[in-house]
Motif scaffolding. Structure first.
Motif, PDB file in Angstrom:
ATOM      1  N   ILE A 181       0.882  -1.175   0.000  1.00  0.00           N
ATOM      2  CA  ILE A 181       0.000   0.000   0.000  1.00  0.00           C
ATOM      3  C   ILE A 181       0.914   1.218   0.000  1.00  0.00           C
ATOM      4  O   ILE A 181       1.864   1.277   0.782  1.00  0.00           O
ATOM      5  N   LYS A 182       0.645   2.145  -0.885  1.00  0.00           N
ATOM      6  CA  LYS A 182       1.495   3.347  -0.949  1.00  0.00           C
ATOM      7  C   LYS A 182       0.668   4.581  -0.620  1.00  0.00           C
ATOM      8  O   LYS A 182      -0.309   4.874  -1.300  1.00  0.00           O
ATOM      9  N   PHE A 183       1.059   5.281   0.437  1.00  0.00           N
ATOM     10  CA  PHE A 183       0.388   6.540   0.780  1.00  0.00           C
ATOM     11  C   PHE A 183       0.965   7.669  -0.065  1.00  0.00           C
ATOM     12  O   PHE A 183       2.133   7.652  -0.423  1.00  0.00           O
ATOM     13  N   ARG A 184       0.126   8.692  -0.303  1.00  0.00           N
ATOM     14  CA  ARG A 184       0.561   9.824  -1.115  1.00  0.00           C
ATOM     15  C   ARG A 184       1.375  10.828  -0.319  1.00  0.00           C
ATOM     16  O   ARG A 184       1.765  11.876  -0.826  1.00  0.00           O
ATOM     17  N   GLY A 185       1.565  10.541   0.934  1.00  0.00           N
ATOM     18  CA  GLY A 185       2.359  11.434   1.779  1.00  0.00           C
ATOM     19  C   GLY A 185       2.614  10.712   3.081  1.00  0.00           C
ATOM     20  O   GLY A 185       2.288   9.534   3.211  1.00  0.00           O
ATOM     21  N   ASN A 186       3.149  11.409   4.039  1.00  0.00           N
ATOM     22  CA  ASN A 186       3.437  10.811   5.335  1.00  0.00           C
ATOM     23  C   ASN A 186       2.213  10.968   6.243  1.00  0.00           C
ATOM     24  O   ASN A 186       2.030  11.984   6.892  1.00  0.00           O
ATOM     25  N   TRP A 187       1.368   9.955   6.238  1.00  0.00           N
ATOM     26  CA  TRP A 187       0.105  10.029   6.964  1.00  0.00           C
ATOM     27  C   TRP A 187       0.230   9.518   8.393  1.00  0.00           C
ATOM     28  O   TRP A 187      -0.707   9.607   9.175  1.00  0.00           O
ATOM     29  N   GLY A 188       1.332   8.902   8.723  1.00  0.00           N
ATOM     30  CA  GLY A 188       1.566   8.490  10.112  1.00  0.00           C
ATOM     31  C   GLY A 188       1.275   7.021  10.363  1.00  0.00           C
ATOM     32  O   GLY A 188       0.626   6.336   9.577  1.00  0.00           O
ATOM     33  N   LYS A 189       1.789   6.561  11.510  1.00  0.00           N
ATOM     34  CA  LYS A 189       1.778   5.127  11.806  1.00  0.00           C
ATOM     35  C   LYS A 189       0.372   4.582  12.046  1.00  0.00           C
ATOM     36  O   LYS A 189       0.068   3.453  11.659  1.00  0.00           O
ATOM     37  N   SER A 190      -0.509   5.379  12.685  1.00  0.00           N
ATOM     38  CA  SER A 190      -1.882   4.896  12.899  1.00  0.00           C
ATOM     39  C   SER A 190      -2.573   4.616  11.572  1.00  0.00           C
ATOM     40  O   SER A 190      -3.183   3.560  11.378  1.00  0.00           O
ATOM     41  N   ALA A 191      -2.491   5.592  10.647  1.00  0.00           N
ATOM     42  CA  ALA A 191      -3.136   5.423   9.335  1.00  0.00           C
ATOM     43  C   ALA A 191      -2.546   4.221   8.609  1.00  0.00           C
ATOM     44  O   ALA A 191      -3.270   3.457   7.957  1.00  0.00           O
ATOM     45  N   ALA A 192      -1.231   4.041   8.744  1.00  0.00           N
ATOM     46  CA  ALA A 192      -0.574   2.921   8.071  1.00  0.00           C
ATOM     47  C   ALA A 192      -1.069   1.587   8.641  1.00  0.00           C
ATOM     48  O   ALA A 192      -1.453   0.677   7.897  1.00  0.00           O
ATOM     49  N   LEU A 193      -1.084   1.477   9.974  1.00  0.00           N
ATOM     50  CA  LEU A 193      -1.559   0.224  10.581  1.00  0.00           C
ATOM     51  C   LEU A 193      -3.015  -0.031  10.208  1.00  0.00           C
ATOM     52  O   LEU A 193      -3.395  -1.159   9.859  1.00  0.00           O
ATOM     53  N   GLN A 194      -3.837   1.027  10.269  1.00  0.00           N
ATOM     54  CA  GLN A 194      -5.263   0.848   9.980  1.00  0.00           C
ATOM     55  C   GLN A 194      -5.471   0.363   8.544  1.00  0.00           C
ATOM     56  O   GLN A 194      -6.277  -0.535   8.299  1.00  0.00           O
ATOM     57  N   ALA A 195      -4.718   0.936   7.592  1.00  0.00           N
ATOM     58  CA  ALA A 195      -4.845   0.507   6.192  1.00  0.00           C
ATOM     59  C   ALA A 195      -4.470  -0.970   6.062  1.00  0.00           C
ATOM     60  O   ALA A 195      -5.117  -1.738   5.340  1.00  0.00           O
ATOM     61  N   GLY A 196      -3.428  -1.390   6.786  1.00  0.00           N
ATOM     62  CA  GLY A 196      -3.021  -2.793   6.760  1.00  0.00           C
ATOM     63  C   GLY A 196      -4.065  -3.696   7.404  1.00  0.00           C
ATOM     64  O   GLY A 196      -4.374  -4.778   6.886  1.00  0.00           O
ATOM     65  N   PHE A 197      -4.618  -3.249   8.522  1.00  0.00           N
ATOM     66  CA  PHE A 197      -5.642  -4.053   9.213  1.00  0.00           C
ATOM     67  C   PHE A 197      -6.870  -4.219   8.318  1.00  0.00           C
ATOM     68  O   PHE A 197      -7.491  -5.283   8.276  1.00  0.00           O
TER      69      PHE A 197
END
Ligand code: UDP
Ligand code: MG
Length: 194
Positions: free
Chosen positions: A66-82
Motif C-alpha cells: 500500500i502506498k500513501f501519497r504522503g506521510n500520513w503516520g503510523k496509525s493510518a498505516a496500521l489501519q490501512a493494513g488491518f
C-alpha cells in the motif's frame, strides 16, 4: 485450508531493511505450517523503499504493498493494513529490524494459550533516554488510569487474533494505546519479553 498469518508493516524510509526483514520473516515461518501475507505500507517514503517493495511483490505475490501519497503516520498505516488483512492472526512489526522475527513462535504460543492480543515488551532497550522516559510515563499512567499494566504498551511488535484488529479504528497517535482499546472491549491482553 491452512491457517494464515498476516504481517502488517509500516515503513517510512526503510529501504535498507525491507529485504532482510522479509527474508528473516520467511525464514522463521517457513516450517510453521501457516500460509502468510506480508502487507507493507509505504508511508510517504522519499528513499528507495517503494522500489524495494515492488521488487518483492513481483517475486512473491504474498507481498502486498500500500502506498500513501504522503506521510500520513503510523496509525493510518496500521489501519490501512488491518483493513486489508485476511489472515487468522495478524502481526505488526516495525520495518527497521528493531523487532526480531525469530520471536514469532513465542507470540503464536501465547495466542494458542487463549490470549487475543500479545504485545512485545522490549526488556532491554537500545533507545535513548528521551524515548525511554516518555515511554515509562505512558506505561505508568496507562496502568494507573485503566488498570492495564504493561511494561511497553507502545511496542510495535504485536500479535492479534483477527477479531481484535477488525474492532480497532486508529488515527492520530492512537496506535500507542492499542492494548487499552482491546482490553476495554474485553479481549484478553498479555505481553511477552522480546
Ligand atoms: N513509521 C511510519 N510512519 C511514520 C513514522 C514511522 O510508517 O511517520 C514506521 C517506521 O518506518 C517503522 C515504524 O513505523 O517501521 C516505527 O517507527 P520508528 O522506528 O521511527 O519508531 P520507534 O522505534 O522510535 O518507536
Ligand atoms: Mg524503531
Amino acid at each position: 485450508m491452512d491457517r494464515k498469518l498476516s504481517f502488517v508493516i509500516p515503513a517510512k524510509n526503510e529501504a535498507e531493511s525491507i529485504v532482510p526483514l522479509y527474508e528473516q520473516i520467511r525464514g522463521t515461518i517457513k516450517n510453521l505450517g501457516y500460509d502468510y501475507e506480508m502487507i507493507f505500507i509505504d508511508d510517504g517514503s522519499t528513499d528507495g523503499t517503494f522500489k524495494k517493495l515492488e521488487q518483492l511483490h513481483s517475486k512473491d505475490k504474498n507481498v502486498k504493498v500500500i502506498k500513501f501519497r504522503g506521510n500520513w503516520g503510523k496509525s493510518a498505516a496500521l489501519q490501512a493494513g488491518f483493513d486489508k488483512a485476511q489472515g487468522d492472526i495478524i502481526f505488526t512489526m516495525d520495518a527497521d529490524l528493531q523487532d526480531n522475527p525469530q520471536e514469532i513462535p513465542a507470540f503464536l504460543n501465547k495466542l494458542n494459550e487463549g490470549y487475543d492480543l500479545v504485545s512485545g515488551w522490549k526488556k532491554t532497550r537500545h533507545d535513548p533516554w528521551h524515548k525511554v522516559i516518555p515511554s515509562r510515563i505512558l506505561n505508568y499512567l496507562t496502568g494507573k488510569f485503566t488498570g492495564i499494566w504493561l511494561h511497553d504498551i507502545n511496542c510495535g511488535f504485536k500479535a492479534y487474533k483477527i477479531e481484535v484488529v477488525k474492532a480497532l479504528n486508529l488515527y492520530g497517535e492512537l496506535y500507542r494505546l492499542i492494548p487499552i482499546f482491546a482490553a476495554k472491549k474485553n479481549f484478553k491482553v498479555t505481553e511477552i519479553p522480546i
